[in-house]
Design a protein around this motif. Sequence first.
Motif, PDB file in Angstrom:
ATOM      1  N   GLU A 166       0.766  -1.277   0.064  1.00 24.07           N
ATOM      2  CA  GLU A 166      -0.033  -0.109  -0.052  1.00 24.07           C
ATOM      3  C   GLU A 166       0.838   1.442  -0.048  1.00 24.07           C
ATOM      4  O   GLU A 166       1.791   1.313   0.621  1.00 24.07           O
ATOM      5  CB  GLU A 166      -0.887   0.022   1.190  1.00 24.07           C
ATOM      6  N   LYS A 167       0.257   2.143  -0.672  1.00 21.66           N
ATOM      7  CA  LYS A 167       1.019   3.490  -0.920  1.00 21.66           C
ATOM      8  C   LYS A 167       1.663   4.067   0.519  1.00 21.66           C
ATOM      9  O   LYS A 167       2.715   4.556   0.574  1.00 21.66           O
ATOM     10  CB  LYS A 167       0.164   4.492  -1.691  1.00 21.66           C
ATOM     11  N   HIS A 168       0.746   4.185   1.588  1.00 20.48           N
ATOM     12  CA  HIS A 168       1.194   4.953   2.728  1.00 20.48           C
ATOM     13  C   HIS A 168       2.269   4.115   3.260  1.00 20.48           C
ATOM     14  O   HIS A 168       3.154   4.661   4.114  1.00 20.48           O
ATOM     15  CB  HIS A 168      -0.041   5.181   3.777  1.00 20.48           C
ATOM     16  N   TYR A 169       2.404   2.660   3.277  1.00 18.88           N
ATOM     17  CA  TYR A 169       3.680   2.177   3.749  1.00 18.88           C
ATOM     18  C   TYR A 169       4.854   2.498   2.880  1.00 18.88           C
ATOM     19  O   TYR A 169       5.968   2.229   3.390  1.00 18.88           O
ATOM     20  CB  TYR A 169       3.153   0.657   3.742  1.00 18.88           C
ATOM     21  N   ILE A 170       4.596   2.265   1.315  1.00 18.30           N
ATOM     22  CA  ILE A 170       5.812   2.749   0.637  1.00 18.30           C
ATOM     23  C   ILE A 170       6.202   3.935   1.027  1.00 18.30           C
ATOM     24  O   ILE A 170       7.808   4.166   1.169  1.00 18.30           O
ATOM     25  CB  ILE A 170       5.424   2.762  -0.943  1.00 18.30           C
ATOM     26  N   ASP A 171       5.403   4.967   1.291  1.00 17.41           N
ATOM     27  CA  ASP A 171       5.858   6.130   1.528  1.00 17.41           C
ATOM     28  C   ASP A 171       6.705   6.088   2.922  1.00 17.41           C
ATOM     29  O   ASP A 171       7.451   6.792   3.126  1.00 17.41           O
ATOM     30  CB  ASP A 171       4.627   7.309   1.711  1.00 17.41           C
ATOM     31  N   GLY A 172       6.080   5.357   3.908  1.00 18.83           N
ATOM     32  CA  GLY A 172       6.716   5.475   5.257  1.00 18.83           C
ATOM     33  C   GLY A 172       7.973   4.942   5.243  1.00 18.83           C
ATOM     34  O   GLY A 172       9.277   5.442   5.661  1.00 18.83           O
ATOM     35  N   LEU A 173       8.199   3.723   4.429  1.00 23.34           N
ATOM     36  CA  LEU A 173       9.519   3.135   3.942  1.00 23.34           C
ATOM     37  C   LEU A 173      10.661   3.991   3.463  1.00 23.34           C
ATOM     38  O   LEU A 173      11.576   4.015   3.519  1.00 23.34           O
ATOM     39  CB  LEU A 173       9.415   1.989   3.092  1.00 23.34           C
ATOM     40  N   ASN A 174       9.909   4.807   2.260  1.00 24.56           N
ATOM     41  CA  ASN A 174      11.032   5.982   1.740  1.00 24.56           C
ATOM     42  C   ASN A 174      11.330   7.070   2.806  1.00 24.56           C
ATOM     43  O   ASN A 174      12.446   7.221   2.883  1.00 24.56           O
ATOM     44  CB  ASN A 174       9.940   6.446   0.771  1.00 24.56           C
ATOM     45  N   ARG A 175      10.459   7.475   3.700  1.00 26.21           N
ATOM     46  CA  ARG A 175      11.025   8.384   4.672  1.00 26.21           C
ATOM     47  C   ARG A 175      11.820   7.892   5.698  1.00 26.21           C
ATOM     48  O   ARG A 175      12.857   8.303   6.093  1.00 26.21           O
ATOM     49  CB  ARG A 175       9.667   8.864   5.459  1.00 26.21           C
ATOM     50  N   TRP A 176      11.579   6.383   6.173  1.00 31.90           N
ATOM     51  CA  TRP A 176      12.491   5.719   6.976  1.00 31.90           C
ATOM     52  C   TRP A 176      13.917   5.514   6.145  1.00 31.90           C
ATOM     53  O   TRP A 176      15.041   5.665   6.811  1.00 31.90           O
ATOM     54  CB  TRP A 176      12.233   4.298   7.438  1.00 31.90           C
ATOM     55  N   GLU A 177      13.996   5.190   5.218  1.00 28.29           N
ATOM     56  CA  GLU A 177      15.279   5.117   4.378  1.00 28.29           C
ATOM     57  C   GLU A 177      16.029   6.399   4.287  1.00 28.29           C
ATOM     58  O   GLU A 177      17.247   6.176   4.770  1.00 28.29           O
ATOM     59  CB  GLU A 177      14.995   4.664   2.777  1.00 28.29           C
ATOM     60  N   GLU A 178      15.373   7.412   4.180  1.00 25.74           N
ATOM     61  CA  GLU A 178      15.908   8.792   4.378  1.00 25.74           C
ATOM     62  C   GLU A 178      16.548   9.066   5.974  1.00 25.74           C
ATOM     63  O   GLU A 178      17.704   9.375   5.991  1.00 25.74           O
ATOM     64  CB  GLU A 178      15.119   9.876   3.992  1.00 25.74           C
ATOM     65  N   VAL A 179      15.558   8.797   6.702  1.00 24.82           N
ATOM     66  CA  VAL A 179      16.138   9.084   8.055  1.00 24.82           C
ATOM     67  C   VAL A 179      17.189   8.079   8.525  1.00 24.82           C
ATOM     68  O   VAL A 179      18.229   8.558   9.152  1.00 24.82           O
ATOM     69  CB  VAL A 179      14.995   8.749   9.093  1.00 24.82           C
ATOM     70  N   LEU A 180      17.027   6.980   8.382  1.00 28.88           N
ATOM     71  CA  LEU A 180      18.187   5.910   8.673  1.00 28.88           C
ATOM     72  C   LEU A 180      19.387   6.228   7.782  1.00 28.88           C
ATOM     73  O   LEU A 180      20.655   6.244   8.479  1.00 28.88           O
ATOM     74  CB  LEU A 180      17.650   4.490   8.202  1.00 28.88           C
ATOM     75  N   GLU A 181      19.392   6.496   6.764  1.00 24.06           N
ATOM     76  CA  GLU A 181      20.737   6.977   5.791  1.00 24.06           C
ATOM     77  C   GLU A 181      21.086   8.122   6.548  1.00 24.06           C
ATOM     78  O   GLU A 181      22.420   8.272   6.700  1.00 24.06           O
ATOM     79  CB  GLU A 181      20.415   7.098   4.536  1.00 24.06           C
ATOM     80  N   SER A 182      20.562   9.047   7.022  1.00 22.13           N
ATOM     81  CA  SER A 182      20.898  10.176   7.439  1.00 22.13           C
ATOM     82  C   SER A 182      21.593   9.874   8.833  1.00 22.13           C
ATOM     83  O   SER A 182      22.807  10.725   9.099  1.00 22.13           O
ATOM     84  CB  SER A 182      19.689  11.336   7.734  1.00 22.13           C
TER      85      SER A 182
END
Length: 142
Positions: A39-55
């Motif tokens: 689902e899109k909201h989980y994809i969006d959440g995983l995209n945000r998590w990827e950015e946060v974790l990479e930071s």
Amino acid sequence: MQFYYGSQMPLRILDETEFWKEQEAEHTIVMRELMTDLEKHYIDGLNRWEEVLESTHQQVRRFITSLKRSNYHISPPLYQQVMELVTFCLQESVAFTQFCRQIKTESQAAKGNHTAKVVIDHIIDESEYFMGIAQTILYEKL
């Protein structure tokens, strides 16, 4: 992780933290690619998590670089900053695993995909391994 590093322990925990933050960021990609119908909201959440974790991963790398440049001298203020960073990383991993559990239990894409559930459990287990290391380090110092 072995706990006999003595005064070099802050360096060792930074090495572990760097590795596991990179892994967590990569795990967001694994989940997105494994569940193409997520689902899109989980994809969006995983995209945000990827950015946060990479930071966070980059922040840990900066600490390691600073320590290398200081010839691995760990002053008391720097030691305190390292412990604060580890505390932050621990809390971040707790929140990330909660999000992974949410995907596993609430996403229709995950519910219908046995492989995805197994992979998510493995991802959670790996983050919990890091969390155990971080807790051991932090609670030893209290």
